[in-house]
Design an enzyme around this catalytic site. Sequence first.
Site, mmCIF file in Angstrom:
data_model
loop_
_atom_site.group_PDB
_atom_site.id
_atom_site.type_symbol
_atom_site.label_atom_id
_atom_site.label_comp_id
_atom_site.label_asym_id
_atom_site.label_seq_id
_atom_site.Cartn_x
_atom_site.Cartn_y
_atom_site.Cartn_z
ATOM 1 N N SER A 161 0.854 -1.185 0.000
ATOM 2 C CA SER A 161 0.000 0.000 0.000
ATOM 3 C C SER A 161 0.883 1.226 0.000
ATOM 4 C CB SER A 161 -0.905 0.007 1.234
ATOM 5 O OG SER A 161 -1.592 1.240 1.359
ATOM 6 N N TYR A 175 -0.632 -0.643 10.665
ATOM 7 C CA TYR A 175 -0.949 -1.055 9.291
ATOM 8 C C TYR A 175 0.148 -0.602 8.331
ATOM 9 C CZ TYR A 175 -3.245 -1.128 4.733
ATOM 10 O OH TYR A 175 -3.536 -1.352 3.407
#
Length: 310
Positions: A161, A175
């Site tokens: 990501s 995350y």
Amino acid sequence: MSIDTPSEHLSEHLAVSKLDVSNMVAVVTGGAGGIGKGIVTALLQRGSTVVIADIEAGTTEATVNELSELGPVSGWATDVSDEGSVTALAEHVYDTHGRCNLLFNNAGVTSGGGGKPWEQEPNDWRWCFGVNVFGVAICTTEFVPRMIAGGRPGQIINTSSGDGGFAPVPTASVYAASKAAVSCFTEALHTNLVREGHNLRASVLYPSGGMMDTGLFTAQRNRPAHLARVGESTGRRSMTFTELKEIMTKVRGYEPEVADLVEHGNFVIDCVEARRFIIARDLEDTVALLHRRAEAIGRFEVPDHHNLGL
């Protein structure tokens, strides 16, 4: 005596043929919905045989039924954070199909709503890293030696990501850290495959091109009870895609672009067939951010962070 630089050494083995995914066998973790489902759809449209590996058995069965008219697709309930579960998956794939050419390590979760770094509990780390990092590592350990032994051309695609893969996110520290690990690991995987002269390559996928309507926003539904939070909430609850879209619309004054996940899947497969290492779109702002980060590091300062978070 001359000494070859690493880039000169690697260039001796960089020339590999482009891939044609038709008639290839692909495994897609987290393939029952969202980004994974878009990839599965694109693969089937191009003639691949696909095994969907997903922790949600019911959703997997529904997706298999929905997409079966496109081509040979099956499902296998898999917890990528569990070695035994992934071993069973690999054995099933090789017993059934005799090979795996394409491995999409796509399954992913958030840590549970973000928050300040010191508000994260050990279980937040265990849950998020267990799926996002250990899942990629375990699948790599189980499948890549088999893929190497098969000697066929292939690709391992790990989903990272921009949130973490390119720069930290202060409001989603766990995350983002997990996705930074995925990016770093994929570079190491690719480098070693090239150095040893294998027909395999690695790619790192940075989903891009608009907001992604995926189950990531509500991933807590699959969080094991033994990894539940034991303290107070961080104050940032998980939200659905629709809720996040509404918030972003209010903040920006206009609706954000929403990605077509099947079109995104086809873009991903185009890049896989071209054996591109970085799979992403619209990197101009990211490149500028990375330049600012490099310059700050050179000044011994804290680099700019990513402005987006979950």
